[in-house]
Design a protein around this motif. Structure first.
Motif, PDB file in Angstrom:
ATOM      1  N   PHE A   7       0.857  -1.188   0.000  1.00 24.14           N
ATOM      2  CA  PHE A   7       0.000   0.000   0.000  1.00 24.14           C
ATOM      3  C   PHE A   7       0.890   1.233   0.000  1.00 24.14           C
ATOM      4  O   PHE A   7       2.105   1.146   0.181  1.00 24.14           O
ATOM      5  CB  PHE A   7      -1.011   0.011   1.162  1.00 24.14           C
ATOM      6  N   SER A   8       0.278   2.390  -0.225  1.00 24.07           N
ATOM      7  CA  SER A   8       1.056   3.621  -0.364  1.00 24.07           C
ATOM      8  C   SER A   8       1.384   4.210   1.009  1.00 24.07           C
ATOM      9  O   SER A   8       0.722   3.893   2.001  1.00 24.07           O
ATOM     10  CB  SER A   8       0.283   4.643  -1.200  1.00 24.07           C
ATOM     11  N   PRO A   9       2.393   5.083   1.070  1.00 24.76           N
ATOM     12  CA  PRO A   9       2.715   5.757   2.335  1.00 24.76           C
ATOM     13  C   PRO A   9       1.797   6.941   2.629  1.00 24.76           C
ATOM     14  O   PRO A   9       2.012   7.659   3.604  1.00 24.76           O
ATOM     15  CB  PRO A   9       4.157   6.218   2.117  1.00 24.76           C
ATOM     16  N   CYS A  10       0.776   7.152   1.803  1.00 24.51           N
ATOM     17  CA  CYS A  10      -0.130   8.284   2.003  1.00 24.51           C
ATOM     18  C   CYS A  10      -0.976   8.087   3.257  1.00 24.51           C
ATOM     19  O   CYS A  10      -1.276   6.950   3.634  1.00 24.51           O
ATOM     20  CB  CYS A  10      -1.028   8.453   0.783  1.00 24.51           C
ATOM     21  N   PRO A  11      -1.382   9.182   3.906  1.00 25.78           N
ATOM     22  CA  PRO A  11      -2.091   9.068   5.183  1.00 25.78           C
ATOM     23  C   PRO A  11      -3.350   8.218   5.136  1.00 25.78           C
ATOM     24  O   PRO A  11      -3.664   7.533   6.121  1.00 25.78           O
ATOM     25  CB  PRO A  11      -2.417  10.521   5.519  1.00 25.78           C
ATOM     26  N   ASN A  12      -4.089   8.245   4.020  1.00 27.08           N
ATOM     27  CA  ASN A  12      -5.315   7.437   3.995  1.00 27.08           C
ATOM     28  C   ASN A  12      -5.008   5.945   4.089  1.00 27.08           C
ATOM     29  O   ASN A  12      -5.707   5.198   4.785  1.00 27.08           O
ATOM     30  CB  ASN A  12      -6.159   7.740   2.748  1.00 27.08           C
ATOM     31  N   ASP A  13      -3.938   5.487   3.432  1.00 24.32           N
ATOM     32  CA  ASP A  13      -3.593   4.069   3.486  1.00 24.32           C
ATOM     33  C   ASP A  13      -2.981   3.680   4.832  1.00 24.32           C
ATOM     34  O   ASP A  13      -3.311   2.624   5.390  1.00 24.32           O
ATOM     35  CB  ASP A  13      -2.624   3.716   2.356  1.00 24.32           C
ATOM     36  N   THR A  14      -2.083   4.493   5.341  1.00 19.10           N
ATOM     37  CA  THR A  14      -1.469   4.146   6.633  1.00 19.10           C
ATOM     38  C   THR A  14      -2.511   4.198   7.754  1.00 19.10           C
ATOM     39  O   THR A  14      -2.463   3.398   8.693  1.00 19.10           O
ATOM     40  CB  THR A  14      -0.275   5.071   6.952  1.00 19.10           C
ATOM     41  N   PHE A  15      -3.472   5.108   7.648  1.00 18.82           N
ATOM     42  CA  PHE A  15      -4.580   5.172   8.608  1.00 18.82           C
ATOM     43  C   PHE A  15      -5.378   3.872   8.586  1.00 18.82           C
ATOM     44  O   PHE A  15      -5.691   3.287   9.634  1.00 18.82           O
ATOM     45  CB  PHE A  15      -5.470   6.357   8.248  1.00 18.82           C
ATOM     46  N   ILE A  16      -5.694   3.388   7.390  1.00 15.19           N
ATOM     47  CA  ILE A  16      -6.504   2.178   7.234  1.00 15.19           C
ATOM     48  C   ILE A  16      -5.768   0.924   7.712  1.00 15.19           C
ATOM     49  O   ILE A  16      -6.351   0.061   8.369  1.00 15.19           O
ATOM     50  CB  ILE A  16      -6.924   2.023   5.751  1.00 15.19           C
ATOM     51  N   PHE A  17      -4.484   0.816   7.396  1.00 13.25           N
ATOM     52  CA  PHE A  17      -3.757  -0.432   7.644  1.00 13.25           C
ATOM     53  C   PHE A  17      -3.028  -0.477   8.983  1.00 13.25           C
ATOM     54  O   PHE A  17      -2.513  -1.530   9.357  1.00 13.25           O
ATOM     55  CB  PHE A  17      -2.752  -0.683   6.510  1.00 13.25           C
ATOM     56  N   ASP A  18      -2.968   0.626   9.705  1.00 12.27           N
ATOM     57  CA  ASP A  18      -2.211   0.664  10.958  1.00 12.27           C
ATOM     58  C   ASP A  18      -2.594  -0.462  11.908  1.00 12.27           C
ATOM     59  O   ASP A  18      -1.732  -1.210  12.394  1.00 12.27           O
ATOM     60  CB  ASP A  18      -2.414   2.023  11.642  1.00 12.27           C
ATOM     61  N   ALA A  19      -3.871  -0.599  12.210  1.00 18.10           N
ATOM     62  CA  ALA A  19      -4.309  -1.595  13.191  1.00 18.10           C
ATOM     63  C   ALA A  19      -4.039  -3.012  12.703  1.00 18.10           C
ATOM     64  O   ALA A  19      -3.694  -3.903  13.494  1.00 18.10           O
ATOM     65  CB  ALA A  19      -5.795  -1.407  13.502  1.00 18.10           C
ATOM     66  N   LEU A  20      -4.155  -3.226  11.396  1.00 19.59           N
ATOM     67  CA  LEU A  20      -3.950  -4.563  10.834  1.00 19.59           C
ATOM     68  C   LEU A  20      -2.489  -4.989  10.931  1.00 19.59           C
ATOM     69  O   LEU A  20      -2.184  -6.073  11.443  1.00 19.59           O
ATOM     70  CB  LEU A  20      -4.427  -4.578   9.390  1.00 19.59           C
ATOM     71  N   ILE A  21      -1.583  -4.143  10.480  1.00 18.17           N
ATOM     72  CA  ILE A  21      -0.180  -4.582  10.448  1.00 18.17           C
ATOM     73  C   ILE A  21       0.496  -4.510  11.813  1.00 18.17           C
ATOM     74  O   ILE A  21       1.519  -5.160  12.036  1.00 18.17           O
ATOM     75  CB  ILE A  21       0.645  -3.820   9.387  1.00 18.17           C
ATOM     76  N   HIS A  22      -0.075  -3.731  12.725  1.00 19.75           N
ATOM     77  CA  HIS A  22       0.489  -3.648  14.071  1.00 19.75           C
ATOM     78  C   HIS A  22      -0.280  -4.479  15.086  1.00 19.75           C
ATOM     79  O   HIS A  22      -0.085  -4.337  16.295  1.00 19.75           O
ATOM     80  CB  HIS A  22       0.568  -2.182  14.518  1.00 19.75           C
ATOM     81  N   HIS A  23      -1.144  -5.338  14.590  1.00 18.69           N
ATOM     82  CA  HIS A  23      -1.885  -6.298  15.420  1.00 18.69           C
ATOM     83  C   HIS A  23      -2.641  -5.636  16.574  1.00 18.69           C
ATOM     84  O   HIS A  23      -2.700  -6.142  17.680  1.00 18.69           O
ATOM     85  CB  HIS A  23      -0.939  -7.383  15.951  1.00 18.69           C
ATOM     86  N   LYS A  24      -3.241  -4.492  16.270  1.00 16.79           N
ATOM     87  CA  LYS A  24      -4.125  -3.840  17.244  1.00 16.79           C
ATOM     88  C   LYS A  24      -5.514  -4.483  17.210  1.00 16.79           C
ATOM     89  O   LYS A  24      -6.365  -4.194  18.041  1.00 16.79           O
ATOM     90  CB  LYS A  24      -4.216  -2.344  16.953  1.00 16.79           C
ATOM     91  N   ILE A  25      -5.726  -5.299  16.206  1.00 13.77           N
ATOM     92  CA  ILE A  25      -6.939  -6.096  16.078  1.00 13.77           C
ATOM     93  C   ILE A  25      -6.522  -7.558  15.958  1.00 13.77           C
ATOM     94  O   ILE A  25      -5.343  -7.860  15.741  1.00 13.77           O
ATOM     95  CB  ILE A  25      -7.763  -5.696  14.836  1.00 13.77           C
ATOM     96  N   ASP A  26      -7.475  -8.461  16.069  1.00 15.60           N
ATOM     97  CA  ASP A  26      -7.218  -9.883  15.861  1.00 15.60           C
ATOM     98  C   ASP A  26      -7.077 -10.128  14.356  1.00 15.60           C
ATOM     99  O   ASP A  26      -8.029  -9.938  13.596  1.00 15.60           O
ATOM    100  CB  ASP A  26      -8.379 -10.700  16.431  1.00 15.60           C
ATOM    101  N   THR A  27      -5.898 -10.518  13.912  1.00 10.60           N
ATOM    102  CA  THR A  27      -5.675 -10.764  12.482  1.00 10.60           C
ATOM    103  C   THR A  27      -5.932 -12.224  12.111  1.00 10.60           C
ATOM    104  O   THR A  27      -5.587 -12.649  11.001  1.00 10.60           O
ATOM    105  CB  THR A  27      -4.252 -10.356  12.069  1.00 10.60           C
TER     106      THR A  27
END
Length: 290
Positions: A7-27
């Motif tokens: 995904f892109s380094p743009c704020p909309n993508d990092t906002f969306i993927f933050d919880a997923l890649i940092h395991h803030k949710i159950d993956t």
């Protein structure tokens, strides 16, 4: 299970993927090997099938649809969010606006104008083709370099995306047309910019799991908007926190949680229109994850 994700380094993508890649949710047992690339690089990677899951532009999706299908979560669609055609010549801006408003073809002189654009397969380029099909003299540039090229006189027109829509005026540049607005007035649909696709070859249960956890990541981001601030800032293009969150508010909305009937209809309309005009190849593949 570890999957490649782009995904892109743009704020909309990092906002969306933050919880997923940092395991803030159950993956649900999934982990990710992440690449950060501009959207045109991601488009080209999708054509080669390099990534299991990737962000791409909807224009590019038409060329990758045989191998990828669209997840219901994570898309960027909306009203007032489109790419913009800009110039540093206010008189030129007015001249082109008049041609577009009257539906008149460009003169031979205007056809030769040099356009800096962020890539052949971007949705921005598709929309430019709808509004000004005669503009063929194009130079591909990284999206963040387009304003500078205009100011330097290297190009006559610039096709800008992302956060640049918030900064061009303060640099003394002028809007020719908001291509998202042009699309909306033409179709009464939100403009489909980019989506998250997954390889068709992955097992169905994995694709469904990816859709669930991506939606959970978007839900988490909306519920905890400052949670990923450090991560978003680390990848943002030298922008203030205010501009970062303006960017996010513009591109992350209800369609990012789930496309719904309206979102799917807009994407289908874009594909139908582009196929009718010969911009993209026809396909009999289902666009969406069933």
């Amino acid at each position: 299970m570890k999957l490649t994700l782009g995904f892109s380094p743009c704020p909309n993508d990092t906002f969306i993927f933050d919880a997923l890649i940092h395991h803030k949710i159950d993956t649900e047992g999934l982990d990710f090997d992440v690449e950060y690339q501009d959207v045109e690089t991601l488009n080209l990677k999708a054509f080669k099938g390099d990534l299991a899951i990737t962000k791409l532009s909807y224009h590019a999706f038409a060329y990758a649809v045989e191998d990828y299908e669209l997840l219901d979560a994570g898309s960027a669609l909306g009203f007032g969010v489109g790419p913009m055609l800009i110039t540093k010549d206010e008189n030129l801006a007015r001249k082109l606006q008049e041609k577009l408003n009257k539906g008149e073809p460009l003169t031979a002189e205007l056809e030769l104008l040099k356009v800096g654009y962020p890539g052949k397969y971007t949705t921005a380029n598709f929309l430019l083709g709808l509004a000004f099909p005669q503009l063929k003299n194009k130079e591909e540039l990284v999206f963040s370099e387009i304003e500078g090229a205009l100011l330097a006189g290297d190009i006559d027109l610039g096709l800008i995306i992302h956060e640049n829509r918030f900064t061009y005026e303060e640099k003394g540049l002028f809007k020719v047309v908001d291509l998202g607005d042009y699309w909306e007035k033409t179709t009464n649909c939100p403009i489909p910019l980019g989506g998250i696709v997954v390889k068709r070859s992955l097992p169905k249960e994995i694709k469904e799991k990816l859709n669930r956890i991506l939606r959970a990541s978007v839900d988490f981001a909306f519920a905890n908007p400052k949670s990923g601030l450090a991560f978003i800032k680390a990848h943002a293009q030298e922008m203030s926190e205010e501009v970062m969150y303006k960017h996010i508010e513009l591109y992350v909305n209800k369609y990012s949680i789930a496309l719904g009937k309206e979102g799917r209809a807009a994407i289908e309309m874009m594909f139908d229109k582009a196929q009718q005009m010969g911009f993209i190849p026809k396909t009999d593949k289902n666009l969406f994850l069933a």
